[in-house]
Design a protein around this motif. Structure first.
Motif, PDB file in Angstrom:
ATOM      1  N   ASN A   7       0.808  -1.219   0.000  1.00  0.00           N
ATOM      2  CA  ASN A   7       0.000   0.000   0.000  1.00  0.00           C
ATOM      3  C   ASN A   7       0.842   1.269   0.000  1.00  0.00           C
ATOM      4  OD1 ASN A   7      -2.639  -1.282   2.167  1.00  0.00           O
ATOM      5  ND2 ASN A   7      -2.503  -1.283  -0.050  1.00  0.00           N
ATOM      6  N   GLN A   8       2.145   1.140   0.083  1.00  0.00           N
ATOM      7  CA  GLN A   8       3.007   2.316   0.190  1.00  0.00           C
ATOM      8  C   GLN A   8       3.365   2.865  -1.191  1.00  0.00           C
ATOM      9  OE1 GLN A   8       6.341   1.287   2.733  1.00  0.00           O
ATOM     10  NE2 GLN A   8       4.974   0.326   4.218  1.00  0.00           N
ATOM     11  N   LEU A   9       3.305   4.181  -1.313  1.00  0.00           N
ATOM     12  CA  LEU A   9       3.597   4.840  -2.593  1.00  0.00           C
ATOM     13  C   LEU A   9       5.086   5.151  -2.679  1.00  0.00           C
ATOM     14  CD1 LEU A   9       2.315   6.101  -5.176  1.00  0.00           C
ATOM     15  CD2 LEU A   9       2.306   8.262  -3.930  1.00  0.00           C
ATOM     16  N   GLN A  10       5.707   4.758  -3.778  1.00  0.00           N
ATOM     17  CA  GLN A  10       7.133   5.005  -3.973  1.00  0.00           C
ATOM     18  C   GLN A  10       7.408   6.117  -4.988  1.00  0.00           C
ATOM     19  OE1 GLN A  10       9.114   3.486  -1.916  1.00  0.00           O
ATOM     20  NE2 GLN A  10       7.515   2.117  -1.146  1.00  0.00           N
ATOM     21  N   TYR A  99      -8.916   4.092   0.402  1.00  0.00           N
ATOM     22  CA  TYR A  99      -8.562   5.512   0.521  1.00  0.00           C
ATOM     23  C   TYR A  99      -7.097   5.722   0.164  1.00  0.00           C
ATOM     24  CZ  TYR A  99      -6.479   3.936   4.937  1.00  0.00           C
ATOM     25  OH  TYR A  99      -5.738   3.265   5.878  1.00  0.00           O
ATOM     26  N   ALA A 100      -6.739   6.997   0.034  1.00  0.00           N
ATOM     27  CA  ALA A 100      -5.335   7.393  -0.119  1.00  0.00           C
ATOM     28  C   ALA A 100      -5.051   8.489   0.898  1.00  0.00           C
ATOM     29  CB  ALA A 100      -5.056   7.892  -1.533  1.00  0.00           C
ATOM     30  N   ALA A 101      -3.921   8.393   1.575  1.00  0.00           N
ATOM     31  CA  ALA A 101      -3.584   9.377   2.611  1.00  0.00           C
ATOM     32  C   ALA A 101      -2.077   9.477   2.767  1.00  0.00           C
ATOM     33  CB  ALA A 101      -4.221   8.988   3.941  1.00  0.00           C
ATOM     34  N   VAL A 102      -1.647  10.647   3.232  1.00  0.00           N
ATOM     35  CA  VAL A 102      -0.228  10.893   3.534  1.00  0.00           C
ATOM     36  C   VAL A 102      -0.145  11.492   4.933  1.00  0.00           C
ATOM     37  CG1 VAL A 102       1.828  12.247   2.939  1.00  0.00           C
ATOM     38  CG2 VAL A 102       0.408  11.271   1.123  1.00  0.00           C
ATOM     39  N   HIS A 103       0.767  10.978   5.735  1.00  0.00           N
ATOM     40  CA  HIS A 103       1.115  11.589   7.013  1.00  0.00           C
ATOM     41  C   HIS A 103       2.530  12.146   6.873  1.00  0.00           C
ATOM     42  CE1 HIS A 103      -1.854   9.015   9.619  1.00  0.00           C
ATOM     43  NE2 HIS A 103      -2.447   9.627   8.604  1.00  0.00           N
ATOM     44  N   ALA A 104       2.647  13.458   7.052  1.00  0.00           N
ATOM     45  CA  ALA A 104       3.939  14.134   6.903  1.00  0.00           C
ATOM     46  C   ALA A 104       4.402  14.644   8.263  1.00  0.00           C
ATOM     47  CB  ALA A 104       3.813  15.291   5.913  1.00  0.00           C
ATOM     48  N   TYR A 105       5.712  14.562   8.496  1.00  0.00           N
ATOM     49  CA  TYR A 105       6.268  14.936   9.794  1.00  0.00           C
ATOM     50  C   TYR A 105       7.418  15.924   9.627  1.00  0.00           C
ATOM     51  CZ  TYR A 105       3.833  10.653  11.242  1.00  0.00           C
ATOM     52  OH  TYR A 105       2.882   9.682  11.464  1.00  0.00           O
ATOM     53  N   GLY A 106       7.539  16.824  10.579  1.00  0.00           N
ATOM     54  CA  GLY A 106       8.643  17.777  10.566  1.00  0.00           C
ATOM     55  C   GLY A 106       8.512  18.727  11.739  1.00  0.00           C
ATOM     56  N   ILE A 107       9.480  19.636  11.870  1.00  0.00           N
ATOM     57  CA  ILE A 107       9.496  20.612  12.953  1.00  0.00           C
ATOM     58  C   ILE A 107       9.158  21.986  12.382  1.00  0.00           C
ATOM     59  CG2 ILE A 107      10.915  21.733  14.719  1.00  0.00           C
ATOM     60  CD1 ILE A 107      12.535  19.117  14.859  1.00  0.00           C
ATOM     61  N   PRO A 108       8.079  22.613  12.840  1.00  0.00           N
ATOM     62  CA  PRO A 108       7.694  23.923  12.294  1.00  0.00           C
ATOM     63  C   PRO A 108       8.616  25.034  12.776  1.00  0.00           C
ATOM     64  CG  PRO A 108       6.176  23.269  14.034  1.00  0.00           C
ATOM     65  CD  PRO A 108       7.112  22.123  13.832  1.00  0.00           C
ATOM     66  N   LYS A 109       8.880  25.973  11.879  1.00  0.00           N
ATOM     67  CA  LYS A 109       9.683  27.151  12.199  1.00  0.00           C
ATOM     68  C   LYS A 109       8.862  28.395  11.862  1.00  0.00           C
ATOM     69  CE  LYS A 109      13.329  24.743  13.341  1.00  0.00           C
ATOM     70  NZ  LYS A 109      13.732  24.633  14.769  1.00  0.00           N
ATOM     71  N   ALA A 157       9.898  21.841   7.294  1.00  0.00           N
ATOM     72  CA  ALA A 157      10.775  21.020   6.454  1.00  0.00           C
ATOM     73  C   ALA A 157      10.487  19.565   6.806  1.00  0.00           C
ATOM     74  CB  ALA A 157      12.231  21.364   6.715  1.00  0.00           C
ATOM     75  N   LEU A 158       9.977  18.809   5.860  1.00  0.00           N
ATOM     76  CA  LEU A 158       9.555  17.443   6.158  1.00  0.00           C
ATOM     77  C   LEU A 158      10.746  16.523   6.368  1.00  0.00           C
ATOM     78  CD1 LEU A 158       6.487  17.023   3.777  1.00  0.00           C
ATOM     79  CD2 LEU A 158       6.589  17.918   6.109  1.00  0.00           C
ATOM     80  N   THR A 159      10.668  15.749   7.434  1.00  0.00           N
ATOM     81  CA  THR A 159      11.741  14.812   7.770  1.00  0.00           C
ATOM     82  C   THR A 159      11.382  13.381   7.424  1.00  0.00           C
ATOM     83  OG1 THR A 159      10.865  14.728  10.020  1.00  0.00           O
ATOM     84  CG2 THR A 159      12.667  16.269   9.600  1.00  0.00           C
ATOM     85  N   ARG A 160      10.087  13.085   7.368  1.00  0.00           N
ATOM     86  CA  ARG A 160       9.656  11.739   6.972  1.00  0.00           C
ATOM     87  C   ARG A 160       8.219  11.795   6.491  1.00  0.00           C
ATOM     88  NH1 ARG A 160       7.342   8.788  11.656  1.00  0.00           N
ATOM     89  NH2 ARG A 160       7.298  10.215  13.438  1.00  0.00           N
ATOM     90  N   LEU A 161       7.869  10.802   5.685  1.00  0.00           N
ATOM     91  CA  LEU A 161       6.531  10.708   5.095  1.00  0.00           C
ATOM     92  C   LEU A 161       6.035   9.277   5.214  1.00  0.00           C
ATOM     93  CD1 LEU A 161       7.299  12.744   1.891  1.00  0.00           C
ATOM     94  CD2 LEU A 161       5.488  13.360   3.479  1.00  0.00           C
ATOM     95  N   GLU A 162       4.770   9.129   5.547  1.00  0.00           N
ATOM     96  CA  GLU A 162       4.118   7.827   5.547  1.00  0.00           C
ATOM     97  C   GLU A 162       2.959   7.895   4.555  1.00  0.00           C
ATOM     98  OE1 GLU A 162       4.958   6.824  10.264  1.00  0.00           O
ATOM     99  OE2 GLU A 162       2.962   7.468   9.617  1.00  0.00           O
ATOM    100  N   THR A 163       2.817   6.870   3.742  1.00  0.00           N
ATOM    101  CA  THR A 163       1.770   6.860   2.727  1.00  0.00           C
ATOM    102  C   THR A 163       0.943   5.588   2.834  1.00  0.00           C
ATOM    103  OG1 THR A 163       3.223   5.786   1.101  1.00  0.00           O
ATOM    104  CG2 THR A 163       3.197   8.196   1.139  1.00  0.00           C
ATOM    105  N   ARG A 164      -0.308   5.718   2.485  1.00  0.00           N
ATOM    106  CA  ARG A 164      -1.126   4.518   2.317  1.00  0.00           C
ATOM    107  C   ARG A 164      -2.092   4.722   1.169  1.00  0.00           C
ATOM    108  NH1 ARG A 164      -4.312   0.254   6.347  1.00  0.00           N
ATOM    109  NH2 ARG A 164      -4.210  -1.393   4.768  1.00  0.00           N
ATOM    110  N   TRP A 165      -1.859   3.970   0.104  1.00  0.00           N
ATOM    111  CA  TRP A 165      -2.743   3.921  -1.055  1.00  0.00           C
ATOM    112  C   TRP A 165      -3.494   2.599  -0.935  1.00  0.00           C
ATOM    113  CZ3 TRP A 165      -0.804   8.302  -0.890  1.00  0.00           C
ATOM    114  CH2 TRP A 165      -0.758   9.220  -1.939  1.00  0.00           C
ATOM    115  N   LYS A 166      -4.577   2.585  -0.149  1.00  0.00           N
ATOM    116  CA  LYS A 166      -5.323   1.342   0.111  1.00  0.00           C
ATOM    117  C   LYS A 166      -6.339   1.164  -1.014  1.00  0.00           C
ATOM    118  CE  LYS A 166      -8.067  -1.086   3.602  1.00  0.00           C
ATOM    119  NZ  LYS A 166      -9.217  -1.358   2.701  1.00  0.00           N
TER     120      LYS A 166
END
Length: 205
Positions: A7-10, A99-109, A157-166
């Motif tokens: 399910n992960q988008l590359q 569904y399709a979804a992205v979870h994005a992570y980072g530290i806001p400035k 600035a995004l440090t990691r991304l999680e994807t699910r293309w279910k």
């Protein structure tokens, strides 16, 4: 986010297109153990191969005061739909939700400079309402300054991304095609968009 490998988008280009197309996001913070969430617009940019989110919220929204050096999560939600067992070739099936979804992570400035804040808002308008951009540029500086003072701009600035293309990739190609066929009949544009996404990610493609 739980996401099996199938399910992960590359595809980075498809990922960026998805994030830009579904850019009304949910920002989640959890500083001090208390969760807070805000629904906000975001613009997505690339610089030196890194992905950045350009965002803002009302100054009266207390969530920005939780921006320290802690990671935040930004949720991008795409098309989704109920999938009925009636649509499958195999009769022994149960319902599911695709569904399709992205979870994005980072530290806001925080962005403090007036010039950068103005540029951020101008970029947002150029994307969402380019026909109104000349009117925005013609607004009185005093009025714009007052509006800018009422918001807090920040960049992540995004440090990691999680994807699910279910998209039922754990089923046969034939069953994926049957699901897409049923979704294409829907009057709901989101369900038809999910049908197109499903066809783009058929097993074996």
């Amino acid at each position: 986010m739980y996401s099996p490998s199938y399910n992960q988008l590359q595809d980075r280009a498809e990922l960026l297109d998805f994030m830009r197309a579904h850019s009304f996001v949910v920002l989640v913070t959890g500083t001090g153990g208390t969760l807070h969430a805000s629904h906000l617009p975001a613009t997505v940019h690339e610089r030196n191969e890194k992905i950045y989110l350009d965002m803002h919220m009302a100054r009266n929204n207390p969530q920005w005061k939780e921006f320290f050096d802690d990671e935040v999560m930004v949720l991008f939600s795409g098309p989704h739909a109920y999938v009925s067992p009636r649509w499958y070739e195999e009769q022994e099936r149960v319902p599911t939700w695709n569904y399709a979804a992205v979870h994005a992570y980072g530290i806001p400035k925080l962005i403090q400079e007036r010039k950068r804040k103005h540029e951020s808002q101008r970029r947002l308008i150029s994307i969402l309402d380019p026909r109104w951009l000349p009117k925005f540029d013609a607004l009185r500086q005093e009025y714009v300054d007052g509006m800018l003072e009422g918001i807090v701009n920040f960049e992540i600035a995004l440090t990691r991304l999680e994807t699910r293309w279910k998209l039922s990739q754990n089923r046969s190609r034939r069953e994926q095609e049957l699901i897409a066929l049923e979704l294409e009949k829907s009057r709901d544009s989101g369900e038809r968009a999910l049908a197109a996404l499903t066809r783009k990610h058929l097993v074996g493609e």
